[in-house]
Design an enzyme around this catalytic site. Structure first.
Site, PDB file in Angstrom:
ATOM      1  N   TYR A 136      21.949   9.280  -1.589  1.00  0.00           N
ATOM      2  CA  TYR A 136      21.531   8.902  -0.234  1.00  0.00           C
ATOM      3  C   TYR A 136      20.011   8.783  -0.212  1.00  0.00           C
ATOM      4  CZ  TYR A 136      21.194   8.453   4.764  1.00  0.00           C
ATOM      5  OH  TYR A 136      20.939   7.952   6.020  1.00  0.00           O
ATOM      6  N   GLN A 197      27.905   8.107   8.459  1.00  0.00           N
ATOM      7  CA  GLN A 197      28.918   7.149   8.011  1.00  0.00           C
ATOM      8  C   GLN A 197      28.778   6.829   6.524  1.00  0.00           C
ATOM      9  OE1 GLN A 197      26.667   6.711  10.376  1.00  0.00           O
ATOM     10  NE2 GLN A 197      25.658   4.705  10.270  1.00  0.00           N
ATOM     11  N   SER A 243       9.772  20.865   3.939  1.00  0.00           N
ATOM     12  CA  SER A 243       8.992  21.033   2.719  1.00  0.00           C
ATOM     13  C   SER A 243       8.045  22.217   2.849  1.00  0.00           C
ATOM     14  CB  SER A 243       8.201  19.755   2.439  1.00  0.00           C
ATOM     15  OG  SER A 243       7.628  19.803   1.157  1.00  0.00           O
ATOM     16  N   GLN A 265       1.749  18.906   1.979  1.00  0.00           N
ATOM     17  CA  GLN A 265       3.095  19.225   2.443  1.00  0.00           C
ATOM     18  C   GLN A 265       3.182  19.180   3.961  1.00  0.00           C
ATOM     19  OE1 GLN A 265       5.709  19.395   0.210  1.00  0.00           O
ATOM     20  NE2 GLN A 265       3.937  18.624  -0.904  1.00  0.00           N
ATOM     21  N   GLU A 333       9.254  26.630  -2.213  1.00  0.00           N
ATOM     22  CA  GLU A 333       9.670  25.391  -2.869  1.00  0.00           C
ATOM     23  C   GLU A 333       8.628  24.988  -3.916  1.00  0.00           C
ATOM     24  OE1 GLU A 333      10.743  20.772  -1.577  1.00  0.00           O
ATOM     25  OE2 GLU A 333       9.536  22.033  -0.262  1.00  0.00           O
ATOM     26  N   HIS A 334       7.374  24.908  -3.497  1.00  0.00           N
ATOM     27  CA  HIS A 334       6.264  24.579  -4.394  1.00  0.00           C
ATOM     28  C   HIS A 334       5.303  25.763  -4.423  1.00  0.00           C
ATOM     29  CE1 HIS A 334       7.455  20.687  -2.434  1.00  0.00           C
ATOM     30  NE2 HIS A 334       7.518  20.299  -3.695  1.00  0.00           N
ATOM     31  N   ASP A 367       5.259  15.735  -7.320  1.00  0.00           N
ATOM     32  CA  ASP A 367       6.049  14.909  -6.404  1.00  0.00           C
ATOM     33  C   ASP A 367       6.346  13.535  -6.991  1.00  0.00           C
ATOM     34  OD1 ASP A 367       6.608  16.536  -4.289  1.00  0.00           O
ATOM     35  OD2 ASP A 367       4.973  15.847  -3.017  1.00  0.00           O
ATOM     36  N   GLU A 421      49.464  44.145 -14.061  1.00  0.00           N
ATOM     37  CA  GLU A 421      49.301  43.417 -12.797  1.00  0.00           C
ATOM     38  C   GLU A 421      50.641  42.976 -12.226  1.00  0.00           C
ATOM     39  OE1 GLU A 421      46.615  40.210 -13.565  1.00  0.00           O
ATOM     40  OE2 GLU A 421      44.859  41.521 -13.804  1.00  0.00           O
ATOM     41  N   HIS A 426      53.685  35.961 -16.898  1.00  0.00           N
ATOM     42  CA  HIS A 426      52.494  35.906 -17.736  1.00  0.00           C
ATOM     43  C   HIS A 426      52.733  36.693 -19.025  1.00  0.00           C
ATOM     44  CE1 HIS A 426      50.448  34.428 -14.163  1.00  0.00           C
ATOM     45  NE2 HIS A 426      49.310  34.307 -14.842  1.00  0.00           N
TER      46      HIS A 426
END
Length: 441
Positions: A136, A197, A243, A265, A333-334, A367, A421, A426
């Site tokens: 995306y 969508q 960010s 940022q 994050e950074h 980046d 068990e 088994h």
């Protein structure tokens, strides 16, 4: 000309520092009921009506005069055309960045492995790329071609057979840089649809949009909400927050450099977070002055100022060790280590999406073109999450081959555990394979 910003000042010696820091870091993007319901309605429509729903939503939300799904498909030739519509300098920059990203991610590839035990039993792990990944990409003027490179290249390096990109074109506005980046990165198909969508189409498939195995890439609240809802039907990369940048500085870097790193940022959006930590109080003052001095020179000054004033901070600590403790608490994050000997402090960092070492390593280089991925965990999730990489587009299968002797020997162990068990089938399944001469042992 200068402005006077109201960036928060915190001191780690304050008895209430932990509470103030928690308040500063708090951020929660919760989809309200209206957004959730709208997204669910869109997903339902796409699942039921496929291409027709995509065309209808694209007309309604993006203002695109599409008569059919064919109007929303860009073939490989169109991507190649985009390469001719950007400047030579832009093409060279995209190709150089793509090459560096590709070289870095080649080192992340995981290979299958096996080993054989003395009785002939073989154990191992088979690494397989995903069949199809969906990317995306936000559309319009805010599109980021660098994100196309960072999302698509690791998938192709992993060996993903087909990368499908969706990108909205509001009012028919096509970003040629984004399409050129898609061409360079090896994207196979592009659909000019966006929003919830597009996520639904990738997750469930339509007559024209193929169903993918994983969806990656950033988006608005509707995209993020849709990704949450389709998770489980497909994999997703992450639900990214605003960010963030945390700069740890010993006080010896040019304060203008640090101010601009914070801006880098803050200019993303008003919720972005920029924090500086230093044991040098006078240096914090100099950076504050640089912020005020440089703010009027910024094209996105309104956004930067809101971010800096709303979620930014200058934090004074006792020493560099306490700065490391604060950095690990934030799990940014950074993280920039703008210090004399960053290698000496690197072992002290446990939680960060990406670590930028030394005074000359600006976060902006990461980046765009350094090579490591810029899709990073946010909102403290670096405590348990990692940057996007080749491994996100590979999956692992366990391999077990038992020789006759191995099955017989392991059968005894499996039988005991299975009967413990109360799983008799088994146990008996394992017992059937115990060699006759061993059954009485």
């Amino acid at each position: 000309m200068t402005v006077s910003t109201a960036i928060a000042r915190l001191n780690a010696a304050d008895p209430d520092f932990a509470r103030h820091l928690d308040h500063l870091l708090s951020w929660e993007s919760v989809s309200d009921d209206a957004v959730n319901q709208r997204v669910l309605d869109i997903i339902k429509a796409v699942r039921e009506r496929g291409d027709a729903a995509l065309v209808e939503f694209t007309q309604r939300f993006d203002g695109v005069d599409a008569k059919s799904i064919d109007d929303l498909i860009l073939d490989r030739a169109r991507l190649e055309l985009a390469l001719t519509r950007i400047t030579p300098v832009q093409r060279e920059a995209l190709e150089k960045a793509a090459n560096r990203v590709r070289i870095y991610h080649e080192r992340q590839k995981q290979d299958s492995w096996q080993y054989t035990e003395a009785d002939g039993t073989v154990l191992g792990q088979k690494v397989t790329p995903l069949d199809r990944a969906g990317l995306y990409v936000p559309g319009g003027k805010a599109s980021y071609p660098s994100s196309v490179l960072m999302n698509a290249i690791p998938a192709k390096v992993a060996g993903v057979t087909e990368v499908v990109m969706v990108v909205p074109t509001p009012r028919g506005e096509v970003n040629e840089l984004v399409l050129a980046a898609a061409c360079i990165a090896g994207v196979d198909r592009v659909f000019t649809v966006g929003g919830a969508q597009a996520v639904a189409a990738l997750a469930y498939g339509t007559e024209s949009v193929p169903q993918v195995d994983k969806i990656v890439g950033p988006g608005n609240i509707y995209v993020a909400t849709a990704k949450r809802h389709v998770f489980g039907q497909v994999g997703i990369d992450m639900i990214a927050g605003p960010s963030e940048i945390l700069v740890v500085c010993d006080g010896q870097t040019d304060p203008d450099w640090i101010a601009m790193d914070l801006f880098s940022q803050a200019e993303h959006d008003e919720d972005a977070q920029a924090i500086l930590v230093s044991p040098d109080a006078a240096f914090l003052d100099r950076v504050a002055a640089s912020i005020d001095k440089l703010m009027p020179t910024m094209e996105r000054a309104d956004i930067i100022e809101k971010s800096i004033n709303g979620r930014g901070a200058l934090i004074q600590v006792r020493d560099m060790q306490q700065a490391m403790d604060v950095a690990n608490r934030i799990a940014p994050e950074h993280l920039e280590l703008s210090v004399a000997d960053p290698q000496a402090w690197l072992p002290h960092i446990r939680h960060a999406g990406a670590i930028f070492m030394g005074r000359h390593t600006s976060e902006a280089l990461g980046d765009y073109c350094a090579g490591p991925n810029h899709v990073l965990p946010t909102s403290g999730t670096a405590r348990f999450s990692s940057p996007l990489g080749v491994y996100d587009f590979q999956k692992r299968s366990s391999i077990i081959f038992c020789s006759e002797q191995g099955a017989s020997e392991l059968g005894h162990t499996a039988s005991v555990l299975a009967r413990g068990e109360s799983l008799t089938a088994h146990a008996r399944s394992a017992e059937y394979r115990i060699l006759t001469q061993e059954k009485g042992n």
